[in-house]
Design a protein around this motif. Structure first.
Motif, short mmCIF file in Angstrom:
data_model
loop_
_atom_site.label_atom_id
_atom_site.label_comp_id
_atom_site.label_asym_id
_atom_site.label_seq_id
_atom_site.Cartn_x
_atom_site.Cartn_y
_atom_site.Cartn_z
N SER A 253 12.05 7.83 0.29
CA SER A 253 12.86 7.58 1.72
C SER A 253 12.08 7.92 2.79
O SER A 253 10.73 7.39 3.01
N LEU A 254 12.42 9.01 3.76
CA LEU A 254 11.67 9.34 4.75
C LEU A 254 10.25 9.58 4.44
O LEU A 254 9.31 9.40 5.37
N SER A 255 10.15 10.50 3.50
CA SER A 255 8.77 10.89 3.08
C SER A 255 7.64 9.60 2.81
O SER A 255 6.81 9.69 2.99
N GLY A 256 8.59 8.68 2.15
CA GLY A 256 7.71 7.39 2.06
C GLY A 256 7.38 6.71 3.16
O GLY A 256 6.15 6.20 3.56
N MET A 257 8.30 6.83 4.48
CA MET A 257 7.65 6.36 5.63
C MET A 257 6.72 7.11 6.03
O MET A 257 5.66 6.43 7.20
N LEU A 258 6.45 8.38 5.89
CA LEU A 258 5.49 9.27 6.66
C LEU A 258 4.26 9.39 5.83
O LEU A 258 3.21 10.11 6.16
N LEU A 259 4.23 8.56 4.64
CA LEU A 259 2.83 8.58 3.81
C LEU A 259 1.83 8.09 4.55
O LEU A 259 0.48 8.92 4.55
N PRO A 260 1.76 7.22 5.54
CA PRO A 260 0.74 6.87 6.24
C PRO A 260 0.14 7.83 7.14
O PRO A 260 -1.22 8.11 7.38
N ARG A 261 0.96 8.53 7.75
CA ARG A 261 0.53 9.92 8.64
C ARG A 261 -0.09 10.93 7.76
O ARG A 261 -1.05 11.41 8.15
N ILE A 262 0.49 11.16 6.54
CA ILE A 262 -0.03 12.25 5.64
C ILE A 262 -1.48 11.85 5.43
O ILE A 262 -2.42 12.69 5.37
N ALA A 263 -1.57 10.53 4.93
CA ALA A 263 -2.99 9.76 4.60
C ALA A 263 -3.90 10.07 5.65
O ALA A 263 -4.98 10.48 5.50
N GLN A 264 -3.53 9.66 6.71
CA GLN A 264 -4.32 9.70 8.15
C GLN A 264 -4.67 11.04 8.55
O GLN A 264 -6.03 11.37 8.89
N ARG A 265 -4.19 12.17 8.23
CA ARG A 265 -4.18 13.44 8.61
C ARG A 265 -4.88 14.39 7.51
O ARG A 265 -5.36 15.29 7.71
N ALA A 266 -4.90 13.69 6.12
CA ALA A 266 -5.56 14.58 5.06
C ALA A 266 -6.95 14.87 5.12
O ALA A 266 -7.44 13.80 5.45
N THR A 267 -7.11 16.12 4.86
CA THR A 267 -8.58 16.12 4.61
C THR A 267 -9.02 16.46 3.04
O THR A 267 -10.32 16.16 2.69
N THR A 268 -7.95 16.57 2.17
CA THR A 268 -8.16 16.57 0.82
C THR A 268 -8.10 14.80 0.22
O THR A 268 -7.38 14.25 0.57
N PRO A 269 -9.15 14.67 -0.36
CA PRO A 269 -9.43 13.26 -0.74
C PRO A 269 -7.94 12.59 -1.54
O PRO A 269 -7.74 13.30 -2.16
N MET A 270 -7.69 11.45 -1.33
CA MET A 270 -6.43 10.94 -1.88
C MET A 270 -6.95 9.63 -2.43
O MET A 270 -7.55 8.90 -1.86
N ALA A 271 -6.40 9.46 -3.70
CA ALA A 271 -6.78 8.31 -4.48
C ALA A 271 -5.83 7.18 -4.21
O ALA A 271 -5.99 5.77 -4.48
N GLY A 272 -4.65 7.46 -3.53
CA GLY A 272 -3.46 6.25 -3.30
C GLY A 272 -2.14 7.12 -2.83
O GLY A 272 -1.86 8.16 -3.08
N ILE A 273 -1.49 6.04 -2.23
CA ILE A 273 -0.09 6.67 -1.58
C ILE A 273 0.91 5.69 -2.48
O ILE A 273 0.85 4.31 -2.41
N ILE A 274 2.06 6.17 -2.62
CA ILE A 274 3.23 5.37 -3.51
C ILE A 274 4.31 5.62 -2.78
O ILE A 274 4.85 6.94 -2.75
N ALA A 275 5.14 4.60 -2.34
CA ALA A 275 6.27 4.58 -1.42
C ALA A 275 7.46 4.32 -2.07
O ALA A 275 7.30 2.90 -2.46
N LEU A 276 8.42 5.00 -2.18
CA LEU A 276 9.81 4.77 -2.85
C LEU A 276 10.78 4.77 -1.78
O LEU A 276 11.19 5.41 -1.24
N SER A 277 11.47 3.38 -1.84
CA SER A 277 12.60 3.21 -0.72
C SER A 277 12.02 3.74 0.49
O SER A 277 12.67 4.36 0.93
N ALA A 278 11.02 3.06 1.05
CA ALA A 278 10.58 3.86 2.38
C ALA A 278 10.98 2.84 3.58
O ALA A 278 10.68 1.70 3.47
N PRO A 279 11.62 3.40 4.53
CA PRO A 279 11.90 2.89 5.71
C PRO A 279 10.64 2.48 6.46
O PRO A 279 9.76 3.18 6.46
#
Length: 414
Positions: A253-279
């Motif tokens: 939901s709301l956290s799904g919508m914010l995944l791009p911002r989380i990935a944009q700001r992350a300093t820890t390497p991320m292998a991928g983001i998974i959005a469930l019911s994301a506005p």
């Protein structure tokens, strides 16, 4: 009843100040709610509560509880808690035929009702599975400390992939408990069966309650979700059991919508983001769409819907709404190179096909972005024969197997 009680009243409790009077006053409020005497309760509310709820809406709260939880069978003993700033909250357990709820009533020094919140008293029934080992952890982010759970596969020889699981809006616990349902706990258990670890934690809006805004220095999407997700990512990367090249973030939901911002700001390497019911649209627009749908279900006039919509936004801090209006999830996602997966259900009344199509239009040509439209799923990623409604969440629902399979496949390929 237009509002989802668990979300709206949670926000009111988190974002308003309150100081309690005696238990007799709280007892009378509960009795008045049961008797549908909304005018009597409304007369005791402070200005913020009156701006958020009408007397008619207050009068309908108890009937909504009965529809979702069943007939009331009894009540526990009153308890009083003093929180940040001298806030006092009176709480009592309400036992219904289908579940038990804790009623929390907050009062200010002038004897006005400032907060009203109903939450589950016990976790939902556990799904009987094997292969999962749970450890208590704590997410640390400056002066914020959030209790959580690390779920590991019991059979593992090498470091494993991990998913950080993020709940949606409101003061959610680590399991994202909604009635008898626990989407994130069920997902964590299912991932463990497939050899994937996960971390989930109680949100700061739940842990700190009405003191959350003061402790956080305000409230916006970063403070509610993003900052703590980044802290969880960093801690996950330090775990010896985890393959640091395969850390994913799952947002609902709301956290799904914010995944791009989380990935944009992350300093820890991320292998991928998974959005469930994301506005993909601003909260204000999505909320208006939800209210229009629920208004039609309850034969509420457009004028009443508009009034309720404005009242629902009124308690939110200005910086929260400003952040919402300025955040551009689609544009932010287009700047990322990380693999992405979007899953959306066709019977979800809270996030609609419009949002899913916006994600597709913005990212559909990317070879490392996957989309899965599941026509019969609701907002909790569970099967629903028709377009869902709030009362459906009173029934135990399990995350649909195709959702788990799709997530496991995505993690396995990246």
């Amino acid at each position: 009843m237009i509002h989802r009680i668990s979300i709206l009243f949670s926000l009111l409790l988190c974002l308003s100040a309150a100081v309690a009077q005696d238990f007799g006053r709280s007892q009378r409020v509960l009795d008045w709610l049961q008797q549908q005497k909304g005018d009597s309760v409304y007369a005791l509310c402070n200005a913020e509560m009156k701006a958020a709820l009408t007397a008619q809406q207050l009068g309908g709260i108890y009937a909504q509880l009965v529809r979702q939880a069943g007939t009331e069978n009894g009540r526990g003993e009153w308890e009083r808690t003093v929180v940040e700033g001298g806030i006092e909250v009176d709480g009592i357990r309400l036992d219904f035929s289908q579940t038990s709820l804790m009623a929390l009533l907050s009062w200010n020094g002038e004897g006005q009702l400032c907060g009203l919140f109903f939450r589950p008293t016990t976790p939902p029934q556990t799904v009987a599975i094997g292969g999962a080992e749970n450890r208590e952890v704590q997410i640390e982010n400056g002066k914020i400390f959030l209790p959580g759970t690390l779920t590991l596969p019991t059979e593992r020889k090498n470091p494993v992939a991990l998913a950080v699981l993020l709940a949606g809006s409101g003061p959610c616990d680590r399991n994202e408990t909604i009635g008898p349902n626990a989407l994130l706990r069920d997902l964590a258990d299912s991932l463990a069966i497939h050899g994937i670890a996960s971390i989930r934690y109680d949100k700061r809006t739940l842990v700190y309650g009405s003191a959350c805004v003061e402790i956080s220095g305000g409230m916006d999407y970063d403070k509610e979700i993003v900052d703590d997700a980044l802290a969880a990512l960093q801690q996950a990367g330090a775990l010896p059991e985890i393959d640091t090249r395969r850390i994913f973030v799952v947002g609902h939901s709301l956290s799904g919508m914010l995944l791009p911002r989380i990935a944009q700001r992350a300093t820890t390497p991320m292998a991928g983001i998974i959005a469930l019911s994301a506005p993909a649209r601003p909260l204000a627009e999505v909320m208006k769409e939800q209210m229009n749908y629920l208004g039609r279900l309850n034969n509420i006039t457009p004028t009443e819907i508009d009034s309720a919509y404005r009242a629902a936004l009124a308690p939110l801090p200005k910086e929260y709404l400003k952040f919402d209006s300025k955040y551009r999830p689609l544009r932010t996602a287009q700047q990322l190179t990380v693999p992405m997966l979007f899953i959306q259900g066709g019977h979800d009344y809270q996030v609609r096909q419009t949002d899913f199509q916006l994600w597709q239009q913005a990212l559909g040509k990317r070879p490392n972005v996957d989309f899965r439209w599941m026509p019969t799923l609701n907002h909790l990623m569970a099967e629903s024969p028709n377009m869902s409604r709030p009362d459906d969440y009173a029934t135990r629902q399990l995350i649909a197997a195709p959702v788990v399979e799709t997530i496991v496949d995505f993690i396995g390929r990246h």
